[in-house]
Design a protein around this motif. Structure first.
Motif, mmCIF file in Angstrom:
data_model
loop_
_atom_site.group_PDB
_atom_site.id
_atom_site.type_symbol
_atom_site.label_atom_id
_atom_site.label_comp_id
_atom_site.label_asym_id
_atom_site.label_seq_id
_atom_site.Cartn_x
_atom_site.Cartn_y
_atom_site.Cartn_z
ATOM 1 N N ARG A 84 -15.533 13.247 1.120
ATOM 2 C CA ARG A 84 -15.767 14.576 0.543
ATOM 3 C C ARG A 84 -16.709 14.513 -0.662
ATOM 4 N N LEU A 85 -16.681 13.408 -1.405
ATOM 5 C CA LEU A 85 -17.551 13.302 -2.577
ATOM 6 C C LEU A 85 -18.886 12.635 -2.271
ATOM 7 N N TYR A 86 -18.989 11.966 -1.133
ATOM 8 C CA TYR A 86 -20.215 11.245 -0.805
ATOM 9 C C TYR A 86 -21.473 12.124 -0.885
ATOM 10 N N PRO A 87 -21.447 13.372 -0.407
ATOM 11 C CA PRO A 87 -22.668 14.186 -0.500
ATOM 12 C C PRO A 87 -23.164 14.400 -1.924
ATOM 13 N N TYR A 88 -22.290 14.204 -2.918
ATOM 14 C CA TYR A 88 -22.684 14.429 -4.309
ATOM 15 C C TYR A 88 -23.178 13.157 -5.003
ATOM 16 N N VAL A 89 -22.961 12.003 -4.386
ATOM 17 C CA VAL A 89 -23.390 10.742 -4.997
ATOM 18 C C VAL A 89 -24.364 9.973 -4.111
ATOM 19 N N LYS A 90 -24.252 10.155 -2.785
ATOM 20 C CA LYS A 90 -25.159 9.539 -1.813
ATOM 21 C C LYS A 90 -25.186 8.009 -1.893
ATOM 22 N N ASN A 91 -24.104 7.431 -2.357
ATOM 23 C CA ASN A 91 -24.067 5.974 -2.483
ATOM 24 C C ASN A 91 -22.619 5.507 -2.453
ATOM 25 N N ALA A 92 -22.207 4.913 -1.340
ATOM 26 C CA ALA A 92 -20.824 4.462 -1.203
ATOM 27 C C ALA A 92 -20.506 3.299 -2.126
ATOM 28 N N ASP A 93 -21.547 2.560 -2.583
ATOM 29 C CA ASP A 93 -21.305 1.433 -3.481
ATOM 30 C C ASP A 93 -20.708 1.878 -4.813
ATOM 31 N N LEU A 94 -20.925 3.135 -5.180
ATOM 32 C CA LEU A 94 -20.399 3.629 -6.460
ATOM 33 C C LEU A 94 -18.880 3.602 -6.499
ATOM 34 N N PHE A 95 -18.242 3.567 -5.344
ATOM 35 C CA PHE A 95 -16.785 3.589 -5.286
ATOM 36 C C PHE A 95 -16.177 2.199 -5.415
ATOM 37 N N TRP A 96 -17.021 1.183 -5.656
ATOM 38 C CA TRP A 96 -16.529 -0.184 -5.796
ATOM 39 C C TRP A 96 -16.877 -0.735 -7.170
ATOM 40 N N ASP A 97 -15.926 -1.426 -7.767
ATOM 41 C CA ASP A 97 -16.106 -2.047 -9.076
ATOM 42 C C ASP A 97 -17.181 -3.128 -8.972
#
Length: 261
Positions: A84-97
């Motif tokens: 749901r938040l991916y369209p606002y960040v366009k980068n799945a790597d942001l969800f990883w430390d």
């Protein structure tokens, strides 16, 4: 004629000096590297925190659904927070430390939810290690007619102490360094299990502090991000839960029984 050369003692002295300098400098380099990764994690957290506000702006100021509500039957998909938040960040790597990165065995990377879900939901986007506050920001519990009911969604603009409320925190699935869960449970996270480090519910936030010098890397509900000493925000070993679930700790973790606090 005598040939000029270093004596054995001189060589040993030079080697000893180099060894001493290395012993002094290597920990400094390691700390600098760790501080840089913590700074990168703070940056990721800030972007995720801002994505909550962008989502709310598009959905009448309501917080994002972090999972498909179990009370919606039949469950036809398994859409979770990252999708749901991916369209606002366009980068799945942001969800990883950044201290761990995405684990190599993450599996297929797709924003399409599992449909239908298997008993374990079967969706890789269930997992990341920058976890969102489920019952502390995105929902709350109520007990109508003495029946426990989780209410999904809060009005973001009506939240109190929003600049002190944790939205995302770096997490770790106990026993698996690179893995975390998509949400943390505030009333479990505030009270670590000091005798069982593998307690999934209680220690997924507390275990991650070691990656950041005993600090919680946090995105706050107003969109800013930073770090806070872990021991400042948890119940100490042997401490009374309700004595410590108050004041700044309550403002940090949020309530799980109130729609605005």
């Amino acid at each position: 004629m005598r040939t000029k050369a270093f004596t054995l003692i001189e060589l040993l002295v030079v080697i000893a000096i180099i060894a001493i300098l290395a012993a002094i400098l290597f920990p400094v380099f390691a700390q600098a590297k760790g501080a840089a990764k913590t700074a990168a994690c703070v940056s990721n957290q800030k972007q995720l925190g801002l994505s909550l506000h962008m989502y709310a702006a598009d959905y009448d100021d309501m917080t994002v659904l972090h999972e498909t509500p179990g009370n919606i039957q039949p469950v036809t998909d398994n859409t979770v927070l990252l999708q749901r938040l991916y369209p606002y960040v366009k980068n799945a790597d942001l969800f990883w430390d950044p201290t761990t990165g995405k684990p190599g065995d993450l599996g297929p990377q797709t924003m399409t939810p599992a449909n239908p879900p298997d008993p374990d939901w079967g969706d890789w986007t269930r997992w990341h290690n920058l976890s969102v506050s489920g019952p502390g920001l995105l929902g709350y519990w109520s007990w109508p007619n003495n029946v426990a009911t989780f209410n999904y969604g809060r009005n973001l603009g009506s939240q109190e102490n929003i600049s002190e409320r944790a939205a995302f925190i770096s997490s770790t699935y106990p026993g698996y360094e690179a893995w975390g869960w998509y949400q943390f449970i505030n009333y479990s996270a505030i009270s670590p299990n000091y005798t069982d480090p593998n307690d999934f519910w209680a220690n997924q936030i507390y275990a991650a502090r070691v990656r950041h010098r005993d600090r919680f890397v946090t995105a706050y509900a107003d969109g800013h991000a930073g770090t806070v000493p872990a021991k400042k925000m948890v119940v100490p070993q042997g401490g009374d839960f309700w004595t410590y679930y108050a004041g700044e700790r309550l403002r940090y973790w949020g309530s799980y029984w109130d729609a605005t606090f």
